[in-house]
Design an enzyme around this catalytic site. Sequence first.
Site, PDB file in Angstrom:
ATOM      1  N   ASP A   1      17.708 -53.666  -1.406  1.00  0.00           N
ATOM      2  CA  ASP A   1      17.420 -52.876  -2.795  1.00  0.00           C
ATOM      3  C   ASP A   1      15.774 -52.716  -2.794  1.00  0.00           C
ATOM      4  O   ASP A   1      15.304 -52.326  -3.883  1.00  0.00           O
ATOM      5  CB  ASP A   1      18.022 -53.862  -3.942  1.00  0.00           C
ATOM      6  CG  ASP A   1      19.272 -53.544  -4.098  1.00  0.00           C
ATOM      7  OD1 ASP A   1      20.166 -52.711  -3.892  1.00  0.00           O
ATOM      8  OD2 ASP A   1      19.723 -54.976  -4.337  1.00  0.00           O
TER       9      ASP A   1
ATOM     10  N   ASP B   1      19.557 -57.905  -5.554  1.00  0.00           N
ATOM     11  CA  ASP B   1      19.467 -59.222  -4.754  1.00  0.00           C
ATOM     12  C   ASP B   1      18.344 -59.232  -3.696  1.00  0.00           C
ATOM     13  O   ASP B   1      18.505 -60.325  -2.951  1.00  0.00           O
ATOM     14  CB  ASP B   1      20.963 -59.296  -4.205  1.00  0.00           C
ATOM     15  CG  ASP B   1      21.407 -58.542  -3.350  1.00  0.00           C
ATOM     16  OD1 ASP B   1      20.563 -57.569  -2.958  1.00  0.00           O
ATOM     17  OD2 ASP B   1      22.321 -58.261  -2.607  1.00  0.00           O
TER      18      ASP B   1
ATOM     19  N   ASP C   1      21.970 -54.218  -9.682  1.00  0.00           N
ATOM     20  CA  ASP C   1      22.801 -53.918  -8.569  1.00  0.00           C
ATOM     21  C   ASP C   1      24.058 -54.753  -8.886  1.00  0.00           C
ATOM     22  O   ASP C   1      23.941 -55.614  -9.521  1.00  0.00           O
ATOM     23  CB  ASP C   1      22.167 -54.515  -7.428  1.00  0.00           C
ATOM     24  CG  ASP C   1      22.901 -54.280  -6.024  1.00  0.00           C
ATOM     25  OD1 ASP C   1      23.549 -53.119  -6.048  1.00  0.00           O
ATOM     26  OD2 ASP C   1      23.039 -55.330  -5.282  1.00  0.00           O
TER      27      ASP C   1
END
Length: 623
Positions: A520, A516, A322
Amino acid sequence: MNKKQKKVFIRILASAVLVVVFSLIPADVPWLRFALFMIPYLVIGYDILRKAVLGVIHGEVFDENFLMAVATLGAIILGEYVEGVAVMLFYQIGELFQSCAVGKSRRNIANLMDIRPDYANIERDGKVEQVDPDEVEIGTIILVQPGEKIPIDGVIEEGEASLNTSALTGESLPRQASVGDQVISGSVNMSGLLKIRTTKEFGESTVSKILELVENSSMKKSRSENFITRFARYYTPAVCYGALALALLPPVFSLLFGYEPGWSRWVTRALTTLVISCPCALVISIPLSFFGGIGGASAKGILVKGSNYLEALSETKYVVCDKTGTLTKGVFEVTRKEAAAGFTEDALIEYAACAECYSGHPISRSLREAYGKQIDTSRVKDVEEISGHGVCAHVDGKLVAAGNRRLMKRLHITPEETAGIGTQVYVAVDGVYAGCILISDVVKPGAKEALLDLKKAGVRSIVMLTGDAKPVAESVAAELGVDETRSELLPADKVEEVEKLLDAKGKKEKLAFVGDGINDAPVLSRADLGIAMGALGSDAAIEAADIVLMDDDPRKIALAMRISRKTLRIVHQNIVFSLVVKAVCLLLGAMGLVGMWWAIFADVGVMILAVLNATRALVVGRM
């Protein structure tokens, strides 16, 4: 040594002395030698004999205790008193080595367990009382004095201090915290009195989640550990029946053909093969290696949920990251404000900040910071956060929409083009386009180095997924040297992209997703290996990820891979070494070319060497 280990050491020492003394007794008094040697034998082996008997009673016959009991009692019956006691003596020495090695590994984990708070301070009637953290309800004000651990997650209401988070992150650098900052349990207050309003119950706080994660890590075994478990299940009965056949068949055939049966010779060989075949080296050293690797990693703030994940990390060839909060700081700053006709820049930022006032997203925080004034939340009603799009809310009775181009399209509004690299937040008021706010993120220090380290570690491809606009994503990718970039993705789109990458990779290759931990969770769960970084206080990360990096340093991904690969090398070394030595000694023992002393080396000696090699995994986290 602990108290139990000291007792074993004393038994070993006493038995060794007695064996040396009794060896001086003349051989022409056999009954006396037998009676005397049974003293050190029972001193050193009573617990092994007891476990063997209990195993037989409970139907768990074929284990190392049974092998030791049969082999040593058989040697004593054949008059090999010194050898019988020596086998038991050296076996206990090996067990002591193993116990000390496991103890050292557990102390590594225990350092992490020190984050568990013993109490929480609550002020009642002007007095400070210590209560059990489990009794503290959400919203309670707790006091944390200098030198004390923060027992429960919360927000600082009064005071400021330096917080030591080394037990969580492995980093010694203290963090400054003041009024309004979120603080997590397990941190140590180094200076200043803090009054903290709790935001979670103790059972749901960060410290509880981490402790549960570490304590359960041994439940998820690697393929190597499962192989050893299955191997021992079939191997031990096979060698027992093999030894029985070796003791009976050659003498029986000798009798049939009219030769001297030599019962004593073949029984001795059978007992020798039993001692050689004991699978202690594998059964003990393999789990110990993984336990050491997990313990060493935890000391660096890398929490691995099980040895299966540590093993999978060594096979990772694709890393999907990400962007926001993983490769970039996630600390956004407003760099440009472009108001449309009929609106001012001040009004534009005020509408956006008010609409985003309830959101915890980094972009929302940057908008509130750019506004710079206290927001009266009573002005804001009917807030609707639309995942992957933005926020809609009524501000002073006007419908304000703040988000990306997809949100504007959804509302049938055509925004104006804005120059510049960054995240564009479009604002509309009562269906009228009000302007655009440009927000820029900053690449994390060490992010480029982290990706280079991953390449050196054998990662073939690094892919970056982001919901940001294509120009922003490509700019960050070019700066970091990312192999592939996929931008303007919704959370569901990220899962779809990971699915495509999973389908394209080889069967034995692993794909890791690094996020993080804020939004996610679906992708962390879908990847072969989910790695959550910067996960302090993030329940979603701790729940969904397989590996949790407790700080924001992306370089620890490569460190985790190095720890994994060194641990696996140690495991494979022990498997090959143990099996080769045992196979050779079993063959020689069956042929009568080696005796009981070689058998002791093949069992206890190999176990000690394998355990000593396994302890190297305890220091892999210092790499």
